[in-house]
Design a protein around this motif. Structure first.
Motif, PDB file in Angstrom:
ATOM      1  N   MET A   1     -26.750  38.701 -20.564  1.00 38.64           N
ATOM      2  CA  MET A   1     -27.901  38.831 -20.112  1.00 38.64           C
ATOM      3  C   MET A   1     -28.828  39.901 -20.883  1.00 38.64           C
ATOM      4  O   MET A   1     -28.083  40.803 -20.967  1.00 38.64           O
ATOM      5  N   ASN A   2     -30.199  39.486 -21.433  1.00 36.45           N
ATOM      6  CA  ASN A   2     -30.837  40.626 -22.244  1.00 36.45           C
ATOM      7  C   ASN A   2     -31.391  41.853 -21.482  1.00 36.45           C
ATOM      8  O   ASN A   2     -31.799  41.258 -20.358  1.00 36.45           O
ATOM      9  N   ALA A   3     -31.422  42.712 -22.025  1.00 32.84           N
ATOM     10  CA  ALA A   3     -31.950  43.894 -21.108  1.00 32.84           C
ATOM     11  C   ALA A   3     -33.502  43.554 -21.173  1.00 32.84           C
ATOM     12  O   ALA A   3     -34.189  43.301 -22.120  1.00 32.84           O
ATOM     13  N   LEU A   4     -34.172  43.756 -20.072  1.00 37.43           N
ATOM     14  CA  LEU A   4     -35.673  43.570 -19.863  1.00 37.43           C
ATOM     15  C   LEU A   4     -36.541  45.059 -19.870  1.00 37.43           C
ATOM     16  O   LEU A   4     -35.908  45.897 -19.303  1.00 37.43           O
ATOM     17  N   ARG A  30     -32.225  42.801 -29.256  1.00 30.87           N
ATOM     18  CA  ARG A  30     -32.212  44.312 -28.430  1.00 30.87           C
ATOM     19  C   ARG A  30     -32.417  44.296 -26.831  1.00 30.87           C
ATOM     20  O   ARG A  30     -31.857  44.913 -26.208  1.00 30.87           O
ATOM     21  N   PHE A  31     -33.770  43.875 -26.714  1.00 24.96           N
ATOM     22  CA  PHE A  31     -34.288  43.712 -25.511  1.00 24.96           C
ATOM     23  C   PHE A  31     -35.519  42.611 -25.467  1.00 24.96           C
ATOM     24  O   PHE A  31     -35.669  42.153 -26.488  1.00 24.96           O
ATOM     25  N   GLY A  50     -30.693  40.051  -8.798  1.00 24.94           N
ATOM     26  CA  GLY A  50     -29.941  39.048  -9.554  1.00 24.94           C
ATOM     27  C   GLY A  50     -30.423  38.222 -10.581  1.00 24.94           C
ATOM     28  O   GLY A  50     -29.534  37.986 -11.407  1.00 24.94           O
ATOM     29  N   GLN A  51     -31.689  38.320 -10.972  1.00 26.18           N
ATOM     30  CA  GLN A  51     -32.375  37.504 -11.895  1.00 26.18           C
ATOM     31  C   GLN A  51     -32.556  38.559 -13.378  1.00 26.18           C
ATOM     32  O   GLN A  51     -32.917  37.757 -14.407  1.00 26.18           O
ATOM     33  N   HIS A  52     -32.764  39.590 -12.971  1.00 23.05           N
ATOM     34  CA  HIS A  52     -33.170  40.345 -14.257  1.00 23.05           C
ATOM     35  C   HIS A  52     -32.515  41.713 -14.172  1.00 23.05           C
ATOM     36  O   HIS A  52     -32.247  42.714 -13.194  1.00 23.05           O
ATOM     37  N   ASP A  53     -32.124  42.154 -15.404  1.00 19.15           N
ATOM     38  CA  ASP A  53     -31.214  43.482 -15.772  1.00 19.15           C
ATOM     39  C   ASP A  53     -32.301  44.421 -16.379  1.00 19.15           C
ATOM     40  O   ASP A  53     -32.537  44.482 -17.592  1.00 19.15           O
ATOM     41  N   ILE A  54     -33.039  45.082 -15.689  1.00 18.92           N
ATOM     42  CA  ILE A  54     -34.186  45.684 -16.344  1.00 18.92           C
ATOM     43  C   ILE A  54     -33.717  47.113 -16.645  1.00 18.92           C
ATOM     44  O   ILE A  54     -33.233  47.979 -15.865  1.00 18.92           O
ATOM     45  N   LEU A  55     -34.045  47.325 -18.111  1.00 18.60           N
ATOM     46  CA  LEU A  55     -33.665  48.704 -18.762  1.00 18.60           C
ATOM     47  C   LEU A  55     -34.751  49.698 -18.693  1.00 18.60           C
ATOM     48  O   LEU A  55     -34.091  50.886 -18.265  1.00 18.60           O
ATOM     49  N   TRP A 128     -27.490  51.979 -21.215  1.00 14.26           N
ATOM     50  CA  TRP A 128     -26.985  50.627 -20.600  1.00 14.26           C
ATOM     51  C   TRP A 128     -25.895  50.172 -21.323  1.00 14.26           C
ATOM     52  O   TRP A 128     -25.079  49.170 -20.956  1.00 14.26           O
ATOM     53  N   GLY A 129     -25.752  50.472 -22.786  1.00 17.94           N
ATOM     54  CA  GLY A 129     -24.416  50.184 -23.320  1.00 17.94           C
ATOM     55  C   GLY A 129     -24.759  49.385 -24.441  1.00 17.94           C
ATOM     56  O   GLY A 129     -23.772  48.755 -25.159  1.00 17.94           O
ATOM     57  N   ALA A 130     -25.989  49.149 -24.927  1.00 18.27           N
ATOM     58  CA  ALA A 130     -26.293  48.486 -25.791  1.00 18.27           C
ATOM     59  C   ALA A 130     -26.449  49.030 -27.196  1.00 18.27           C
ATOM     60  O   ALA A 130     -26.457  48.518 -28.254  1.00 18.27           O
TER      61      ALA A 130
END
Length: 132
Positions: A1-4, A30-31, A50-55, A128-130
């Motif tokens: 899942m991409n970071a948002l 990257r995002f 659960g739907q979004h991994d917000i950076l 975040w680890g990216a």
């Protein structure tokens, strides 16, 4: 899942500006950028954990219906570790104090200093680890 990176700003012309500034990052995966024109829309996205991994959340302070400072408080309650940077045309000391006291990780004046914002995004990506 991409970071948002979630951007909440009632000025519609902010979206193409951000997309232009970060087009290479988006293309490279990257995002992703998600835009809302209200604090309420941003809260719906934030609440959908659960739907979004917000950076990172970037929020204007002056918006109709709900201010960015109110969004800040509610976003921190929902996701205490979410980095939030407030964006404002009013960079006075009182606004800065209120934003930082409310849990903001920073305050960027308008017009946005995109090189400074890129530094913050790279910092968030590293946490975040990216990586940058």
């Amino acid at each position: 899942m991409n970071a948002l990176i979630l951007v909440a700003d009632d000025e519609a012309d902010m979206e193409p500006l951000f997309r232009q500034q970060f087009r290479r990052d988006i293309k490279a995966g990257r995002f992703d950028l998600v835009f809302t024109t209200s604090a309420r829309q941003a809260l719906r996205i934030i609440g959908d954990a659960g739907q979004h991994d917000i950076l990172l959340l970037l929020s204007d302070i002056n918006m109709p219906e709900m201010s960015g400072l109110d969004l800040l408080a509610r976003a921190k309650a929902a996701r205490p570790n979410l980095p939030i940077i407030m964006v404002t045309a009013y960079g006075d000391a009182d606004t800065r104090r209120r934003a930082l006291a409310g849990g903001a990780d920073g305050l960027l004046p308008k017009p946005i200093d995109f090189p400074a914002l890129r530094v913050e995004i790279n910092r968030c990506l590293a946490q975040w680890g990216a990586g940058p």
